[in-house]
Design an enzyme around this catalytic site. Sequence first.
Site, PDB file in Angstrom:
ATOM      1  CG  ASN A 210      -0.176  -0.107   2.505  1.00  0.00           C
ATOM      2  OD1 ASN A 210       0.587   0.791   2.838  1.00  0.00           O
ATOM      3  ND2 ASN A 210      -0.328  -1.216   3.228  1.00  0.00           N
ATOM      4  CG  ASP A 279      -6.580  -5.655   6.368  1.00  0.00           C
ATOM      5  OD1 ASP A 279      -6.143  -5.634   7.533  1.00  0.00           O
ATOM      6  OD2 ASP A 279      -7.174  -4.696   5.842  1.00  0.00           O
ATOM      7  CE  LYS A 289       9.329 -11.771 -14.016  1.00  0.00           C
ATOM      8  NZ  LYS A 289      10.117 -11.038 -14.994  1.00  0.00           N
ATOM      9  N   PRO A 305      -2.580 -12.131  10.470  1.00  0.00           N
ATOM     10  CG  PRO A 305      -0.667 -12.518  11.742  1.00  0.00           C
ATOM     11  CD  PRO A 305      -1.227 -12.656  10.356  1.00  0.00           C
ATOM     12  CG  ASP A 306      -6.199  -7.007  13.755  1.00  0.00           C
ATOM     13  OD1 ASP A 306      -5.384  -6.257  14.342  1.00  0.00           O
ATOM     14  OD2 ASP A 306      -7.226  -6.588  13.199  1.00  0.00           O
ATOM     15  CB  ILE A 307      -0.153  -6.701  14.458  1.00  0.00           C
ATOM     16  CG1 ILE A 307       0.396  -7.485  13.260  1.00  0.00           C
ATOM     17  CG2 ILE A 307       0.953  -6.429  15.482  1.00  0.00           C
ATOM     18  CD1 ILE A 307       1.376  -6.726  12.390  1.00  0.00           C
ATOM     19  CG  PHE A 323      -2.833   5.667  13.269  1.00  0.00           C
ATOM     20  CD1 PHE A 323      -1.944   5.479  14.313  1.00  0.00           C
ATOM     21  CD2 PHE A 323      -2.943   6.935  12.713  1.00  0.00           C
ATOM     22  CE1 PHE A 323      -1.181   6.532  14.794  1.00  0.00           C
ATOM     23  CE2 PHE A 323      -2.188   7.991  13.181  1.00  0.00           C
ATOM     24  CZ  PHE A 323      -1.301   7.795  14.223  1.00  0.00           C
ATOM     25  CE  LYS A 337     -10.780  -0.340  10.346  1.00  0.00           C
ATOM     26  NZ  LYS A 337     -10.122   0.477   9.341  1.00  0.00           N
ATOM     27  CE  LYS A 341      -8.470  -3.490  13.662  1.00  0.00           C
ATOM     28  NZ  LYS A 341      -7.315  -3.929  12.885  1.00  0.00           N
TER      29      LYS A 341
END
Length: 400
Positions: A210, A279, A289, A305-307, A323, A337, A341
């Site tokens: 991203n 995600d 390649k 995993p959602d850290i 954030f 969130k 979370k």
Amino acid sequence: MQQLNNKHILLGVTGGIAAYKAAELIRRLQDHGAEVRVVMTPAAQEFITPLTLQALSGNPVHTNLLDPAAEAAMGHIELARWADLVLVAPASANFMARLASGRADDLLTTLCLATDAPIAIAPAMNQAMWRDTNTQQNIAALKSKPVAIFGPADGSQACGDIGPGRMLEAEQLAELAAQQFESQALDGVKVVITAGPTREAIDPVRYISNHSSGKMGFALAEAAVQAGASVILITGPVALTTPERVERIEVENALEMHAAVMDAIKTCQIFIGAAAVADYRPVEAAAKKIKKSSDNMTIELIPNPDIIADVAACEDKPLTVGFAAETDNLAEYARAKLEKKKLDLIIANDVSNPSIGFNSDENAVTIYWAAGEKTIPQSTKAKLARQLIEEISNRYSAEN
Ligand code: PMT
């Protein structure tokens, strides 16, 4: 006066008889652990030589905006970034007028415009000049910027007059400089911060990622150090210099970031997740390649995993600050969130606005917590980070 330990003080010296006190001031700042670099105006050099201040500070003295040799060693923008505090002592009436009107017609005023660091000045001038309406208007304008004004003291002056306009003594100035770092709210606190993007490999040459540049996370790391914290910055691939006194751990992908975070948070009191973690990742990264073909291609992705959720789920969890990067429904999605979370705070930014958020030098945010919210308007990420660290440390102090 621990606050000055390891701090970078950019000392500006302008023209006035009190310029001789700059020599003593350098010593006092150094006694308290600060590193000092000096910038002198041409008029200051009529009162004390650059060689004297160079010998005392142990660094070359900068005197000219257009000096190629000095710029090659450390350019004026680098100097502006280097500073934790710009302290101008003595500050002449002429310098104050130029600073108040936002001029950039010499090295010192240019640095003052270019820096994100706080600015403090120690006025020194004849008592009548100090009392003059123009000077007083300039002082009022500077206070509103805000520039901190140290002094002046009352007393007998070099010109024989008695009244206000004497520069404060070196030790008093060092103490006031130290108070600029009074937000030592995080003294002895360990903070772990994530920054930047993660890269999820598709094959040895391609990845999913991203637009995160890491600027927000790096600014937070710098602000946390300035507030006295010891900081571990766990970063995805970015092209940024590590802020001074920050321990940097580099990772490539979300799984590596997860492992590094879970290890680092064992002894930390505050965790801030500013990274834009992917995600999903490809189920399998091809070992070689992938060859181009005219067929459509499908890549199967599995969730990473959602850290931050894992951090918040720890038994002895740190104060956990996330954030939320959103393009719409900022408040609703951020609050969702926060709850899902189990975070203490979430800082929402609108990444659909190209002047803030991803990869920009500025940001604007709203902080949400269970019982409230606070909006911080657009400013540089450096300034915003200082405000965020103040909010986070207030919350931390309230709970500890
Ligand atoms: O890096 P810059 O160019 O300066 O840009 C700054 C920024 C926009 C990246 C930053 O301000 C920001 O918003 N970071 C979070 C981006 C994001 O991934 O938001 P999210 O809404 O997808 O994630 C919410 C929170 O969960 C974040 O704290 C994120 O770090 C965390 N998360 C997300 C996914 C995951 N697998 N693990 C996580 O820990």
